[in-house]
Design an enzyme around this catalytic site. Structure first.
Site, PDB file in Angstrom:
ATOM      1  N   ASN A 167     -32.648  -9.656  17.249  1.00 24.91           N
ATOM      2  CA  ASN A 167     -32.626 -10.221  15.896  1.00 24.91           C
ATOM      3  C   ASN A 167     -31.822 -11.504  15.768  1.00 24.91           C
ATOM      4  O   ASN A 167     -31.810 -12.111  14.710  1.00 24.91           O
ATOM      5  CB  ASN A 167     -32.094  -9.188  14.900  1.00 24.91           C
ATOM      6  CG  ASN A 167     -30.710  -8.677  15.277  1.00 24.91           C
ATOM      7  OD1 ASN A 167     -30.406  -8.536  16.453  1.00 24.91           O
ATOM      8  ND2 ASN A 167     -29.886  -8.399  14.286  1.00 24.91           N
ATOM      9  N   THR A 212      16.938  -2.878  -8.720  1.00 23.74           N
ATOM     10  CA  THR A 212      15.898  -2.173  -9.467  1.00 23.74           C
ATOM     11  C   THR A 212      15.977  -2.461 -10.969  1.00 23.74           C
ATOM     12  O   THR A 212      14.948  -2.558 -11.647  1.00 23.74           O
ATOM     13  CB  THR A 212      16.003  -0.669  -9.226  1.00 23.74           C
ATOM     14  OG1 THR A 212      17.357  -0.241  -9.476  1.00 23.74           O
ATOM     15  CG2 THR A 212      15.639  -0.325  -7.785  1.00 23.74           C
ATOM     16  N   ARG A 238     -23.747   0.679  11.375  1.00 25.81           N
ATOM     17  CA  ARG A 238     -23.010  -0.455  10.830  1.00 25.81           C
ATOM     18  C   ARG A 238     -23.400  -0.729   9.378  1.00 25.81           C
ATOM     19  O   ARG A 238     -24.377  -0.180   8.871  1.00 25.81           O
ATOM     20  CB  ARG A 238     -23.240  -1.679  11.721  1.00 25.81           C
ATOM     21  CG  ARG A 238     -22.594  -1.544  13.088  1.00 25.81           C
ATOM     22  CD  ARG A 238     -23.049  -2.604  14.054  1.00 25.81           C
ATOM     23  NE  ARG A 238     -22.813  -3.955  13.542  1.00 25.81           N
ATOM     24  CZ  ARG A 238     -23.273  -5.059  14.151  1.00 25.81           C
ATOM     25  NH1 ARG A 238     -23.989  -4.951  15.261  1.00 25.81           N
ATOM     26  NH2 ARG A 238     -23.024  -6.245  13.640  1.00 25.81           N
ATOM     27  N   TYR A 293     -30.874  -0.334  20.183  1.00 23.76           N
ATOM     28  CA  TYR A 293     -30.227  -1.113  19.128  1.00 23.76           C
ATOM     29  C   TYR A 293     -31.295  -1.561  18.144  1.00 23.76           C
ATOM     30  O   TYR A 293     -32.293  -2.185  18.527  1.00 23.76           O
ATOM     31  CB  TYR A 293     -29.509  -2.340  19.705  1.00 23.76           C
ATOM     32  CG  TYR A 293     -29.118  -3.325  18.622  1.00 23.76           C
ATOM     33  CD1 TYR A 293     -28.047  -3.030  17.775  1.00 23.76           C
ATOM     34  CD2 TYR A 293     -29.826  -4.508  18.425  1.00 23.76           C
ATOM     35  CE1 TYR A 293     -27.697  -3.913  16.754  1.00 23.76           C
ATOM     36  CE2 TYR A 293     -29.478  -5.388  17.418  1.00 23.76           C
ATOM     37  CZ  TYR A 293     -28.411  -5.077  16.581  1.00 23.76           C
ATOM     38  OH  TYR A 293     -28.072  -5.941  15.569  1.00 23.76           O
ATOM     39  N   ALA A 326       7.322  -2.328  -6.334  1.00 26.53           N
ATOM     40  CA  ALA A 326       6.692  -2.627  -5.046  1.00 26.53           C
ATOM     41  C   ALA A 326       7.202  -3.931  -4.461  1.00 26.53           C
ATOM     42  O   ALA A 326       6.493  -4.621  -3.730  1.00 26.53           O
ATOM     43  CB  ALA A 326       5.182  -2.695  -5.222  1.00 26.53           C
ATOM     44  N   ARG A 338      13.542  -0.651   7.182  1.00 25.12           N
ATOM     45  CA  ARG A 338      13.536   0.449   8.155  1.00 25.12           C
ATOM     46  C   ARG A 338      12.146   0.723   8.719  1.00 25.12           C
ATOM     47  O   ARG A 338      12.011   1.421   9.721  1.00 25.12           O
ATOM     48  CB  ARG A 338      14.118   1.713   7.511  1.00 25.12           C
ATOM     49  CG  ARG A 338      15.638   1.723   7.468  1.00 25.12           C
ATOM     50  CD  ARG A 338      16.161   2.992   6.825  1.00 25.12           C
ATOM     51  NE  ARG A 338      16.061   2.933   5.365  1.00 25.12           N
ATOM     52  CZ  ARG A 338      16.384   3.952   4.561  1.00 25.12           C
ATOM     53  NH1 ARG A 338      16.777   5.104   5.085  1.00 25.12           N
ATOM     54  NH2 ARG A 338      16.282   3.827   3.252  1.00 25.12           N
ATOM     55  N   GLN A 371       8.940 -10.552  -8.982  1.00 28.32           N
ATOM     56  CA  GLN A 371      10.399 -10.553  -8.974  1.00 28.32           C
ATOM     57  C   GLN A 371      10.817 -11.572  -7.919  1.00 28.32           C
ATOM     58  O   GLN A 371      10.941 -11.266  -6.738  1.00 28.32           O
ATOM     59  CB  GLN A 371      10.966  -9.170  -8.638  1.00 28.32           C
ATOM     60  CG  GLN A 371      12.492  -9.103  -8.755  1.00 28.32           C
ATOM     61  CD  GLN A 371      13.069  -7.789  -8.251  1.00 28.32           C
ATOM     62  OE1 GLN A 371      12.425  -7.055  -7.513  1.00 28.32           O
ATOM     63  NE2 GLN A 371      14.300  -7.496  -8.638  1.00 28.32           N
ATOM     64  N   ASN A 399      10.523   5.792   3.972  1.00 30.39           N
ATOM     65  CA  ASN A 399      11.422   4.715   4.380  1.00 30.39           C
ATOM     66  C   ASN A 399      11.342   4.414   5.864  1.00 30.39           C
ATOM     67  O   ASN A 399      12.028   3.524   6.347  1.00 30.39           O
ATOM     68  CB  ASN A 399      12.877   5.059   4.017  1.00 30.39           C
ATOM     69  CG  ASN A 399      13.130   4.987   2.531  1.00 30.39           C
ATOM     70  OD1 ASN A 399      12.903   3.950   1.900  1.00 30.39           O
ATOM     71  ND2 ASN A 399      13.554   6.089   1.947  1.00 30.39           N
ATOM     72  N   ASN A 448     -41.493   6.610  15.959  1.00 26.87           N
ATOM     73  CA  ASN A 448     -40.731   7.070  17.125  1.00 26.87           C
ATOM     74  C   ASN A 448     -40.388   5.855  17.980  1.00 26.87           C
ATOM     75  O   ASN A 448     -41.276   5.095  18.377  1.00 26.87           O
ATOM     76  CB  ASN A 448     -41.518   8.079  17.953  1.00 26.87           C
ATOM     77  CG  ASN A 448     -40.667   8.657  19.091  1.00 26.87           C
ATOM     78  OD1 ASN A 448     -39.921   9.602  18.902  1.00 26.87           O
ATOM     79  ND2 ASN A 448     -40.771   8.056  20.265  1.00 26.87           N
TER      80      ASN A 448
END
Length: 466
Positions: A395, A87, A342, A375, A9, A15, A81, A237, A386
């Site tokens: 809030n 490689t 949320r 909200y 990795a 590219r 690395q 790639n 209800n």
């Protein structure tokens, strides 16, 4: 059998034309490298070494975020690395940093997100009994151009790997066995001979495929392991290939879910995370996205136009045009169309959240309803409540968030402003268009209004002034 996976990795991924590491780009909401790591873990690899280089801080943070606090945290580790010298050099860095010198070692590319656990497990077994010192993962894609080709000896062992640019027209047409860029090695032999890879080439890099010739020169056999499903060997790639593999991953997942009893109205228009589960008899409508570790029960209706991230939902829920993030939903809940849930929201059995409603960090009680244009934030709501249209829990005071509590069976009149912190008791009622700033006792009616004034003839007088 102890199996080590080395995941490459460290590449730049030029590219992709990106400011981010190639392996951090996501397929169905999950970074490519994590697809490979998860497959290695599912294959039974007891150690997964991720070689990082380009954008190493980003890749390290990505892996830490994905595996911290999980059992895999003690299995997955990163190795730097510092210089990208090929490689072969990357594998040598991994071996030197970890001291691994025994057991099967599979070297996997971090941009090969479709490789499956069964493929990795069987691939590792090719070098487990001492018959072969190494193996090359091969596949036969529909369009082999661009891939290195495998030339086999008469006994079926690997004769050599020919890169695409070195293929003659005859080899290009006849050699259809392609190199997926993944290798399995006997760990002891790899550790003993990795230092023999040279860099006498135009790029002055150390190439891992050279290990094939090195092992053969030492009298060891190298074989191939052919993928039955060519898609395991496809890499990314470019952005176009990223989209192509995303479509393949989507199809694989949706096909599996359909075999498990999930209905898709249009499988091409549903994007389901590899970490999501869906119960039988659930119907997935078009433009539905499940991201992260979603857990959806049986008999649900998902979508259309629904996006769920890390959502747990029970049975017989309907989530229509719903966006939900880090939310818990119990059984028989209905949401939408067009609602936003949320983080920290918990909807209890048979709750209803309706059109143009936003809920944040709140519990909506059993059978309670917030039907439209409201909200609700930082609220604990009891059962059978209800909430009338246009009601808001106020809030936030500009610095701190405050809590609202609403008792069982309470009726919140339309356009009620509840200024937190405030408690409204059981069986209470608030009059429409009230601004509630003080606690309301159980069974009480709270009404807050200024006197209405009527000024006769106002419109005519106003026009005369204009």
């Amino acid at each position: 059998m102890d199996v080590t996976a080395i995941v490459m990795a460290a590449g730049e991924g030029t590219r992709m034309k990106s400011n981010h590491a190639k392996v951090s780009h996501k397929i169905l909401g999950k970074p490519m490298a994590c697809w490979v790591i998860d497959s290695a873990l599912a294959a039974g690899c007891n150690r997964v070494i991720v070689v990082v280089g380009s954008h190493s801080d980003e890749v390290r943070a990505m892996i830490a975020s994905a595996y911290e606090g999980t059992p895999a945290a003690g299995v997955v580790e990163c190795v730097e690395q510092a210089e990208r010298l090929g490689t072969g050099h990357a594998v040598r860095c991994a071996l030197e940093a970890t001291g691994i010198d025994a057991g099967p070692i599979v070297v996997l590319n971090g941009d090969l997100p479709l490789i499956q656990a069964d493929t990795i497990r069987t691939f590792a077994n090719t070098v487990a009994n001492g018959t072969h010192a190494g193996a090359v993962l091969t596949f036969t894609p529909p369009a082999p151009f661009g891939y290195g080709r495998i030339e086999l000896a008469a006994d079926g062992s690997v004769n050599r790997i020919i890169e695409q640019k070195d293929c003659t027209p005859e080899q290009d047409a006849e050699l259809l066995e392609c190199n997926a860029g993944c290798y399995a090695f006997d760990g002891a032999l790899l550790a003993a001979h990795i230092g023999e890879i040279g860099n006498d080439n135009a790029q002055a890099e150390y190439y891992l495929p050279d290990m094939v010739e090195i092992l053969k020169d030492h009298g060891h056999a190298v074989t191939i392991f052919h993928c039955d499903d060519y898609r395991d060997g496809l890499g990314v790639n470019s952005r176009a290939q990223l989209a192509e593999l995303t479509a393949i991953a989507r199809d694989r997942i949706n096909e599996h879910l359909m075999t498990e009893g999930v209905t898709f109205i249009d499988p091409a228009q549903a994007w389901i995370s590899p970490d999501a589960t869906i119960g039988r008899d659930t119907v997935v409508w078009p433009q539905t996205h499940l991201i992260g570790t979603c857990r959806i029960g049986e008999g649900c209706q998902l979508g259309p136009n629904t996006r769920l991230t890390n959502v747990v939902a029970g049975d017989n829920c309907s989530l229509d045009e719903t966006v939900a993030i880090d939310v818990a939903i119990e059984n028989g809940v209905t949401c939408g169309p067009r609602c936003y849930l949320r983080p920290g929201t918990h909807l209890l059995d048979r709750a209803h959240v309706g059109t143009h409603v936003e809920i944040k960090k709140s519990t909506i009680g059993v059978g309670s309803k917030v039907p439209h244009l409201s909200y609700i934030g930082d609220t604990t709501m009891g059962a059978g409540v209800n909430v009338g249209a246009g009601s808001i829990t106020c809030n936030y005071d500009g610095k701190n968030k405050h809590a609202t509590t609403i008792g069982d069976r309470t009726f919140i009149g339309s356009d009620t402003m509840m200024v937190a912190p405030v408690n409204i008791g059981d069986d209470a009622i608030t009059g429409a268009s009230s601004c509630i700033t003080r606690d309301v006792p159980s069974g009480a009616l709270a009404v807050e209004r200024n006197d209405q004034r009527i000024i006769e003839g106002y419109t005519e007088k106003r026009r005369a002034r204009l």
